[in-house]
Design a protein around this motif. Structure first.
Motif, PDB file in Angstrom:
ATOM      1  N   ARG A   1       0.882  -1.174   0.000  1.00 53.60           N
ATOM      2  CA  ARG A   1       0.000   0.000   0.000  1.00 53.60           C
ATOM      3  C   ARG A   1       0.923   1.228   0.000  1.00 53.60           C
ATOM      4  NH1 ARG A   1      -1.147  -1.887   4.675  1.00 53.60           N
ATOM      5  NH2 ARG A   1      -1.584   0.171   5.524  1.00 53.60           N
TER       6      ARG A   1
ATOM      7  N   ILE B   1       5.176   6.581   4.520  1.00 47.78           N
ATOM      8  CA  ILE B   1       5.482   7.178   5.824  1.00 47.78           C
ATOM      9  C   ILE B   1       6.929   6.919   6.228  1.00 47.78           C
ATOM     10  CG2 ILE B   1       4.748   5.147   7.162  1.00 47.78           C
ATOM     11  CD1 ILE B   1       3.712   6.993   9.325  1.00 47.78           C
TER      12      ILE B   1
ATOM     13  N   HIS C   1      -2.164   6.936  10.874  1.00 48.67           N
ATOM     14  CA  HIS C   1      -0.842   6.333  10.903  1.00 48.67           C
ATOM     15  C   HIS C   1       0.112   7.359  11.500  1.00 48.67           C
ATOM     16  CE1 HIS C   1      -2.417   3.618   7.561  1.00 48.67           C
ATOM     17  NE2 HIS C   1      -2.188   2.845   8.595  1.00 48.67           N
TER      18      HIS C   1
ATOM     19  N   TRP D   1       0.505  10.916   9.871  1.00 49.26           N
ATOM     20  CA  TRP D   1       0.754  10.788   8.444  1.00 49.26           C
ATOM     21  C   TRP D   1      -0.494  11.131   7.641  1.00 49.26           C
ATOM     22  CZ3 TRP D   1       4.277  11.009   5.031  1.00 49.26           C
ATOM     23  CH2 TRP D   1       4.173  10.410   3.770  1.00 49.26           C
ATOM     24  N   ASN D   2      -0.344  12.058   6.700  1.00 48.28           N
ATOM     25  CA  ASN D   2      -1.382  12.370   5.722  1.00 48.28           C
ATOM     26  C   ASN D   2      -0.985  11.677   4.428  1.00 48.28           C
ATOM     27  OD1 ASN D   2      -2.913  13.550   3.614  1.00 48.28           O
ATOM     28  ND2 ASN D   2      -3.267  15.393   4.849  1.00 48.28           N
ATOM     29  N   SER D   3      -1.655  10.552   4.127  1.00 46.25           N
ATOM     30  CA  SER D   3      -1.225   9.738   2.984  1.00 46.25           C
ATOM     31  C   SER D   3      -1.515  10.417   1.653  1.00 46.25           C
ATOM     32  CB  SER D   3      -1.895   8.368   3.034  1.00 46.25           C
ATOM     33  OG  SER D   3      -3.302   8.488   2.979  1.00 46.25           O
ATOM     34  N   LYS D   4      -2.525  11.282   1.601  1.00 43.49           N
ATOM     35  CA  LYS D   4      -2.821  11.973   0.342  1.00 43.49           C
ATOM     36  C   LYS D   4      -1.773  13.035   0.047  1.00 43.49           C
ATOM     37  CE  LYS D   4      -7.809  11.129   0.418  1.00 43.49           C
ATOM     38  NZ  LYS D   4      -9.158  11.725   0.452  1.00 43.49           N
TER      39      LYS D   4
ATOM     40  N   ARG E   1       1.085  13.057   1.553  1.00 40.75           N
ATOM     41  CA  ARG E   1       2.374  12.418   1.836  1.00 40.75           C
ATOM     42  C   ARG E   1       3.263  13.312   2.703  1.00 40.75           C
ATOM     43  NH1 ARG E   1       4.397   8.033  -2.562  1.00 40.75           N
ATOM     44  NH2 ARG E   1       2.378   7.096  -2.967  1.00 40.75           N
TER      45      ARG E   1
ATOM     46  N   THR F   1       1.893   1.485   9.762  1.00 43.12           N
ATOM     47  CA  THR F   1       1.289   1.239   8.441  1.00 43.12           C
ATOM     48  C   THR F   1       0.140   0.229   8.464  1.00 43.12           C
ATOM     49  OG1 THR F   1       3.067  -0.368   8.015  1.00 43.12           O
ATOM     50  CG2 THR F   1       3.291   1.820   7.013  1.00 43.12           C
TER      51      THR F   1
ATOM     52  N   ASP G   1       0.832   4.460  -0.643  1.00 41.43           N
ATOM     53  CA  ASP G   1       0.559   5.735   0.025  1.00 41.43           C
ATOM     54  C   ASP G   1       0.832   5.652   1.518  1.00 41.43           C
ATOM     55  OD1 ASP G   1      -0.149   6.895  -2.352  1.00 41.43           O
ATOM     56  OD2 ASP G   1      -2.310   6.821  -1.998  1.00 41.43           O
ATOM     57  N   ASP G   2       0.523   4.508   2.119  1.00 38.62           N
ATOM     58  CA  ASP G   2       0.786   4.335   3.552  1.00 38.62           C
ATOM     59  C   ASP G   2       2.266   4.058   3.818  1.00 38.62           C
ATOM     60  OD1 ASP G   2      -1.908   4.709   4.116  1.00 38.62           O
ATOM     61  OD2 ASP G   2      -2.372   2.572   4.070  1.00 38.62           O
TER      62      ASP G   2
END
Length: 479
Positions: free
Chosen positions: A122, A128, A437, A461-464, A466, A401, A124-125
């Motif tokens: 994954r 991190i 996360h 963590w902001n996965s969008k 990043r 994650t 995007d995750d």
């Protein structure tokens, strides 16, 4: 059929740093090569110390060695060279010396998913991890504490250790089960971001349930397969994680360990190795005797700030909620029965907390901070004795994650409420809750008047986008 290959393959060779004191460095390696591994510890301004390692197939080509200088060199930078790598670090201050320290802490590494019958990352995750590495470098961190669930042994079809390992009452031979765990380690530890994070600074470890299997030790029934998996998980943990930690090499639980950095200490509790829901055992007698001896003896006498690793948070699920689920059939309540304040474990919780309160109040300027993971959210609590004085703080960082599912997110928002119901001995205060996360960063700064100012920050963590941003902070000083 599921393609069971890990997306980035399995770890072949590795060289990583573990425990560091004022004159020595622990080095962990996996080295399945014909030629020996040559290691060199190069401290600034001193002659190098060298070693030669020849790991064996019996430990899946893993080994560790402690490189030791002829004399202490507190606070001196060093580089460890080996296997084509150059790993930097800094020796610890002298034992008991007034010290400062910055370190990262986190838990729950599960970056994989199943898609189109393939194991995927994954992305995007998992992004991190490089961001955390940059954050810790900017903060000038010198240590990483991994507080549990560094692998997920039974989580995903295709890579679960339970895949094709027989029936519950007909377990496979130990070597078959052990290879399943070793394969998980080689795959999980080879994810590039997580591997880069571990290679960026010395890392110490403690296991939790998913390093064995989900909720190990909190169910009353254990099948022959469960016991075989526990045996194999113990062997694999003793090969891939525990050899990084301070103290002698051991191959069986409890895996308790301690560390000192000047007048800052770490006490890592093993809350999985001897856990038994039938007897109400959390630490086991051997570990409890070691913990009590540490807290009442000379080893902790000069410590001003003590960090206690408990992979399962002491404060999270409120006591009233645990009491309700004590009445529910076990198959529906194992996750709540996994808590320190579940009916079978609450006596152990109270004994450990009282010992920590007694240590903290026995001398001026002392503080206790519990560091936890496991629950897939970040939080901060403070605990006080209703009689006897003292305050203990706790910060949880979870998950790095592991997927954040809606049901568990709602559960975490519910169970932290009304913490003081049915708690006659202790008063709890929640400071923040962050369901993202995340990673934790602790900055410990010595005070002129004694003790430390401790800043504990959750980086969410902001996965969008990043990006990491501050999701909560607790700052404490001696009272």
């Amino acid at each position: 059929m599921i393609d069971t290959s890990f997306p980035h393959g399995e770890m072949h060779d590795a060289v990583e740093l573990g425990a560091v004191d004022d004159r020595s460095v622990r080095v962990w390696t996996r080295w399945p090569n014909d030629e020996p591994l040559l290691l060199a510890l190069r401290p600034d301004g001193s002659e190098p110390v060298t070693a030669e390692l020849r790991p064996k197939a019996t430990t899946d080509w893993t080994a560790s060695v402690t490189l030791t200088l002829p004399a202490p060199a507190p606070d001196t930078p060093f580089v460890v060279e080996g296997g084509g790598r150059a790993l930097p670090g800094r020796f610890a201050p002298s034992p008991g010396a007034p010290a400062s320290l910055t370190f990262g802490f986190g838990s729950c590494h599960m970056p994989y998913a199943l898609k189109d019958r393939k194991i995927i990352v994954r992305t995007d995750d998992a992004a991190i991890y490089p961001a955390v590495t940059r954050d810790l470098r900017t903060a000038e961190a010198s240590l990483l504490l991994l507080t549990g669930d560094q692998i997920y042994a039974d989580e995903r079809p295709g890579i679960s250790v339970r895949d094709d390992l027989g029936e519950e009452h007909d377990p496979p031979p130990l070597d078959v089960a052990l290879e399943a765990y070793r394969r998980n380690y080689r795959g999980f530890f080879n994810e590039p971001g997580f591997r880069g994070l571990r290679e960026s600074l010395p890392a110490l470890c403690m296991w939790d349930d998913h390093d064995i299997f989900d909720n190990w030790g909190s169910s009353r029934a254990k099948s022959p397969l469960d016991l075989r998996l526990y045996e194999a998980a113990t062997r694999a943990y003793a090969e891939y994680q525990h050899p990084r930690n301070p103290g002698p090499a051991i191959d069986h639980p409890p895996f308790v360990w301690t560390m000192e950095h000047g007048d800052i200490g770490v006490l890592a509790l093993d809350v999985r190795g001897k856990r038994n829901a039938v007897t109400g055992t959390m630490l086991g007698n051997e570990q409890w005797q070691a913990v009590r001896a540490y807290l009442t003896g000379n080893a902790s006498a000069h410590i001003q700030t003590l960090f206690v690793i408990s992979s399962v948070p002491v404060a999270h699920v409120a006591r009233w909620f645990a009491m309700v689920f004590d009445l529910v059939p076990e198959r529906f309540s194992t996750s709540v029965r996994d808590r320190w304040n579940a009916g079978q474990f609450i006596e152990s919780r109270d004994v450990v907390l009282d010992a920590l309160f007694d240590w903290q109040t026995a001398a001026p300027h002392r503080q206790v901070v519990i560091l936890s993971g496991d629950v897939h959210c970040a939080s901060a609590f403070s605990m006080r004795r209703r009689r006897g004085g003292g305050i203990i703080h706790q910060v949880t960082s979870s998950a790095m994650t592991t997927p954040l599912v809606a049901k568990q997110m709602a559960f975490n928002r519910l169970v932290v409420h009304a913490q003081n119901l049915f708690e006659p001995r202790y008063a709890f205060e929640r400071h923040f809750l962050s369901i993202t996360h995340n990673i934790g960063i602790a900055r410990v700064e010595r005070r002129q008047q004694g003790g430390h100012r401790v800043s504990l920050t959750i980086r969410s963590w902001n996965s969008k986008a990043r990006k990491l941003a501050t999701g909560g902070r607790l700052v404490v000083e001696p009272q």
